[in-house]
Design a protein around this motif. Structure first.
Motif, mmCIF file in Angstrom:
data_model
loop_
_atom_site.group_PDB
_atom_site.id
_atom_site.type_symbol
_atom_site.label_atom_id
_atom_site.label_comp_id
_atom_site.label_asym_id
_atom_site.label_seq_id
_atom_site.Cartn_x
_atom_site.Cartn_y
_atom_site.Cartn_z
ATOM 1 N N ILE A 1 31.697 -1.603 16.351
ATOM 2 C CA ILE A 1 31.113 -0.869 15.228
ATOM 3 C C ILE A 1 32.125 0.168 14.741
ATOM 4 N N ASN A 2 32.468 0.086 13.478
ATOM 5 C CA ASN A 2 33.406 1.022 12.868
ATOM 6 C C ASN A 2 32.649 2.066 12.050
ATOM 7 N N PRO A 3 33.299 3.190 11.699
ATOM 8 C CA PRO A 3 32.619 4.205 10.881
ATOM 9 C C PRO A 3 32.114 3.640 9.564
ATOM 10 N N LEU A 4 31.058 4.251 9.045
ATOM 11 C CA LEU A 4 30.507 3.853 7.752
ATOM 12 C C LEU A 4 31.491 4.171 6.633
ATOM 13 N N SER A 5 31.415 3.399 5.561
ATOM 14 C CA SER A 5 32.154 3.771 4.360
ATOM 15 C C SER A 5 31.566 5.078 3.834
ATOM 16 N N GLU A 6 32.367 5.801 3.057
ATOM 17 C CA GLU A 6 31.894 7.084 2.556
ATOM 18 C C GLU A 6 30.680 6.923 1.657
ATOM 19 N N GLU A 7 30.614 5.819 0.910
ATOM 20 C CA GLU A 7 29.481 5.594 0.011
ATOM 21 C C GLU A 7 28.204 5.341 0.799
ATOM 22 N N LYS A 8 28.295 4.553 1.875
ATOM 23 C CA LYS A 8 27.116 4.292 2.699
ATOM 24 C C LYS A 8 26.696 5.555 3.456
ATOM 25 N N CYS A 9 27.672 6.342 3.858
ATOM 26 C CA CYS A 9 27.366 7.613 4.529
ATOM 27 C C CYS A 9 26.647 8.552 3.552
ATOM 28 N N TRP A 10 27.093 8.547 2.291
ATOM 29 C CA TRP A 10 26.441 9.349 1.260
ATOM 30 C C TRP A 10 25.009 8.878 1.024
ATOM 31 N N GLU A 11 24.814 7.572 1.040
ATOM 32 C CA GLU A 11 23.477 7.010 0.823
ATOM 33 C C GLU A 11 22.506 7.496 1.904
ATOM 34 N N LEU A 12 22.969 7.516 3.148
ATOM 35 C CA LEU A 12 22.131 7.992 4.254
ATOM 36 C C LEU A 12 21.877 9.491 4.134
ATOM 37 N N PHE A 13 22.939 10.254 3.878
ATOM 38 C CA PHE A 13 22.822 11.703 3.749
ATOM 39 C C PHE A 13 21.866 12.092 2.622
ATOM 40 N N SER A 14 22.044 11.492 1.468
ATOM 41 C CA SER A 14 21.257 11.889 0.303
ATOM 42 C C SER A 14 19.791 11.516 0.449
ATOM 43 N N LYS A 15 19.506 10.426 1.172
ATOM 44 C CA LYS A 15 18.102 10.066 1.393
ATOM 45 C C LYS A 15 17.361 11.185 2.109
ATOM 46 N N ILE A 16 18.052 11.849 3.028
ATOM 47 C CA ILE A 16 17.419 12.925 3.797
ATOM 48 C C ILE A 16 17.519 14.252 3.057
ATOM 49 N N ALA A 17 18.725 14.620 2.629
ATOM 50 C CA ALA A 17 18.954 15.947 2.048
ATOM 51 C C ALA A 17 18.213 16.149 0.734
ATOM 52 N N PHE A 18 18.044 15.073 -0.053
ATOM 53 C CA PHE A 18 17.418 15.209 -1.362
ATOM 54 C C PHE A 18 15.955 14.803 -1.366
ATOM 55 N N SER A 19 15.399 14.595 -0.188
ATOM 56 C CA SER A 19 13.986 14.190 -0.116
ATOM 57 C C SER A 19 13.093 15.265 -0.731
ATOM 58 N N GLY A 20 12.287 14.868 -1.721
ATOM 59 C CA GLY A 20 11.339 15.787 -2.340
ATOM 60 C C GLY A 20 11.928 16.704 -3.388
#
Length: 779
Positions: A327-346
């Motif tokens: 397993i290699n690190p996530l691409s920056e775009e996929k990492c952003w997708e995960l981050f934004s789902k949580i940080a921008f919730s609501g």
């Protein structure tokens, strides 16, 4: 964390002084000057603690200074607790011994004290004076570090209605997930050897998440007869792993204590079955530890699989992995997708757009690690202003950008009250299934949720827990039908970080059957400990003699035939007198040995949490009723327990009495005095034979804070005034009467109907269960 401790002590000090004034009692005299000096020094130290906590990682001298402060604060807390307990005892004994504390008298005279009370107040005065001297030195030493005073009120805004949002979705791992599922499904005759697959990658990369997604895939569930998940960690304990596999295969814990016997059970249980075994977080490179399990597991059907997660490829190769998925690190775009789902919730769309530029820079610091993205997203989800996001980015620019630095930033930005709750979770072993309710009760026992007179401590604990959930510091949630979290776990790196925060005061001690003589543990001062007893392991009596500062002791997985616990417990209770939480539940000491709770338990005057669940106990000593600070008494599953102590009503701070699964025949007189009670699992209404020792059901009328109750009958209890969420009306004992007197069946059924007629459930009720109503149990 230190800030919260000092704040709590200042609150306790003020509370005691106020209590003495209200009750017109002066229990400890001659310490007015010291008490004033204590407050001055504590306030001076408190002003620099936020900066000190930030500098402790890089400056050993600051870390040592904080350690001295912590030790002194713990000593001071215990002395204040003795003082407060003595006041409480006077008040309670005034009720129970008809020795009322005089009103409107400025000083409680010597003649009213017995020798022990005089000695106690003298000892408290001496301890306060000694601690004042130590704290004076610590307060002076702070000037050497040139701290900048940063007093803060730290207003905590509770997180309401937190759901266990599933943030374990696969981001950028579709290829790995599909490849893993395909490899798990393939096989049969063409794979003659045991098919072992390994997922390899650095900590926080998402190995366990990937394995869990595949494990729960519908195709996988349908393809395997047995699915088994075992958290391994370090060390590789063959016995514990074998027991976990047997428990999963059999559906219940095994009492077998020999490795060879367990391996035979596994071998026989998987014959003719296709199984999937997941060994999560494997570290050992010693093939000798793996070999017995490896040969044992060859007995399954072709197509059976073993899936391993590990940080090291050498481990995967040692275990003869046929396939290795890196397993290699996530691409920056996929990492952003995960981050934004949580940080921008609501958040509103405009707000998200305003923060996106900063957010993407923060994601760039996460190095493609899903755990880092989740933690930073959880941290910033609660930050409303752009300036707060910019400060977080500035902190990241100064850090080393590794996962522990990111976790430390997330930790630093927690309110100090929540910091201590988070770090306390290190007391559970890595991979432990944490019971949320138990965790909140343990926080409460340590004083993390406010003073005892705070009627909303459980609600505060729920808010702190929700805050940690929101920040993605918990995972693997188990919920009820309404989505409420019941259990959770911590990622191994998050747990490792919590252990780092508590490293100087926490001991997780594993003892196995081959352990040598008791180890000397006196070189360090521990405050919290978890004891993990292996099969037939000797009980480490060094805990009693060397760790007298312990405030928490959890004994897990205990199976010992070395010494009778009836011989050990007097020392355990008699010497660890600073305990605030003690859990010996569910341990198998001797299969049929009845445990006697010794009178020494009365020495645990600081105890708030006592869990004796599932132990073979026939009675509890009356001296237990002198544990005036007790908040939680867990007796669940103590099937041999037939009565509670008659002095139970003296436990006026008791909030949770969990007694389901016992054999109680009545409730003792005085239970109506337990006005703080939130949980009463069963209220048993007695027959006439208990006479004046039994408490009538109408006594429940005074218990206005009850949140849940199971009762045998409900009459004259004014249940309509309770905050009940769940009510079980169990008529089983009435039905059992027919075995003695068949002629009473009609009379009993009429009585049951009358009970239901008078019942007026409260509007708060979520669930009502009625069992054995008008049911005959005649053999």
């Amino acid at each position: 964390m230190a800030y919260a401790t000092v704040s709590s002590i200042l609150e306790q000090l003020a509370s005691i002084i106020t209590q003495e004034k209200q009750d017109y009692v002066k229990l400890v005299v001659g310490v007015d000057k010291e008490v004033k000096m204590l407050r001055t020094n504590l306030e001076a130290v408190q002003a620099v603690l936020l900066e000190a906590e930030e500098r402790r990682l890089k400056e050993e001298a600051v870390n040592d200074w904080l350690g001295q402060l912590k030790d002194t604060c713990y000593d001071l807390e215990d002395v204040l607790d003795e003082w407060k307990t003595a006041l409480l005892k006077l008040k309670i004994e005034g009720v129970h011994e008809n020795v009322l504390v005089p009103k409107k008298v400025p000083f409680f005279p010597f003649s009213c004290f017995n020798y022990k009370r005089v000695h106690l107040r003298h000892q408290i005065a001496i301890k306060i004076k000694d601690i004042t001297k130590n704290l004076d030195i610590i307060a002076l030493e702070r000037e050497n570090f040139l701290f900048r005073p940063t007093l803060t009120s730290e207003n905590f805004e509770g997180v309401q209605n937190v759901s266990s949002m599933d943030v374990s979705d696969i981001y950028g791992r579709d290829a790995e997930k599909n490849a893993l599922v395909r490899k798990l499904l393939e096989g049969g005759e063409q794979v003659r050897n045991l098919h072992i697959i390994s997922i390899v990658g650095m900590g926080g990369i998402g190995k366990t998440t990937l394995a869990r997604i595949a494990y729960n895939d519908n195709q996988i569930v349908e393809n395997f007869d047995e699915r088994i998940w075992v958290f391994v960690s370090d060390p590789f304990d063959e016995l514990r792993i074998a027991k976990a596999i047997v428990e999963s295969l059999k559906g219940s814990p095994s009492k077998v204590v020999e490795l060879d016997s367990l391996l035979n059970i596994i071998r026989e249980s998987i014959v003719g079955k296709k199984f999937l075994l997941v060994l999560d977080n494997v570290w050992t490179e010693d093939y000798r530890k793996w070999e017995p399990l490896y040969h044992c597991l060859k007995n399954g059907l072709y197509g059976s699989k073993i899936l391993i997660t590990t940080r090291k490829e050498t481990v995967a190769r040692m275990m003869h992995s046929i396939d290795i998925i890196t397993i290699n690190p996530l691409s920056e775009e996929k990492c952003w997708e995960l981050f934004s789902k949580i940080a921008f919730s609501g958040r509103a769309r405009e707000e998200c757009e305003n923060l996106e530029e900063i957010g993407r820079k923060i994601v760039g610091k996460c190095s493609g690690l899903p755990l880092a993205a989740r933690c930073m997203g959880g941290l910033l989800r609660l930050k409303k202003h752009r300036e707060e996001w910019l400060r977080a980015l500035e902190e990241l620019n100064r850090s080393e950008h590794d996962i522990l630095s990111l976790l430390f930033l997330s930790y630093q930005l927690l309110p100090s009250t929540v910091q201590q709750c988070f770090s306390y979770c290190a007391i559970f072993p890595e991979g432990y299934r944490i019971d949320k309710e138990q965790l909140i009760k343990l926080w409460m026992a340590q004083g993390f949720l406010g003073l005892e007179n705070n009627m909303d401590m459980e609600r505060v604990g729920e808010e702190y827990f929700n805050d940690l959930v929101t920040r993605s510091l918990f995972q693997d949630f188990e919920t009820d039908s309404d989505g409420n979290i019941l259990f959770c776990k911590m990622h191994d790196l998050v747990h490792e970080f919590a252990c780092f925060i508590r490293k100087n005061e926490l001991l997780i001690l594993e003892v196995n059957a081959l352990e040598g003589p008791d180890r000397d543990l006196s070189d360090r001062k521990f405050y919290h400990s978890t004891l993990i007893l292996g099969v037939e392991a000797p009980f480490p009596l060094s805990i009693c003699s060397s760790m007298k500062s312990l405030r928490s002791l959890l004994i897990l997985y205990g199976v010992t035939n070395y010494q009778s616990m009836n011989e050990i417990m007097p020392r355990l209770f008699g010497e660890l007198t600073r305990l605030r939480a003690l859990d010996v539940s569910g341990n198998i000491w001797y299969e049929n040995m009845v445990l006697d709770i010794p009178k020494e338990i009365g020495r645990l005057i600081h105890l708030r949490y006592l869990n004796l669940s599932s132990l073979k106990i026939k009675e509890l000593p009356e001296v237990l009723c002198e544990l005036y600070n007790l908040q939680t008494l867990e007796l669940r599953g103590c099937a041999d327990l037939k009565s509670l102590p008659q002095g139970l009503g003296k436990l006026t701070n008791l909030r949770h009495l969990v007694n389901e699964g016992t054999s109680l025949t009545c409730m003792p007189i005085g239970i109506e005095r337990l006005i703080c009670l939130r949980t009463l699992s069963e209220f048993v209404v007695s027959g006439d034979d208990n006479g004046d020792k039994a408490c009538a059901l109408k006594s429940l009328a005074n218990l206005t804070h009850l949140r849940g109750s199971e009762v045998d009958v409900a009459k004259e209890a004014e249940l309509r005034n309770k905050n009940l969420l769940f009510l079980n009306l169990n008529f089983e004992k009435h039905a059992e009467e027919e075995r003695v007197n068949v002629d009473r069946e009609g009379e009993r059924m009429d009585k049951d109907e009358l009970v239901l007629d008078v019942l007026q459930p409260p509007l708060s009720l979520d669930r009502l269960e009625i069992t054995y109503y008008r049911v005959s149990m005649i053999a």
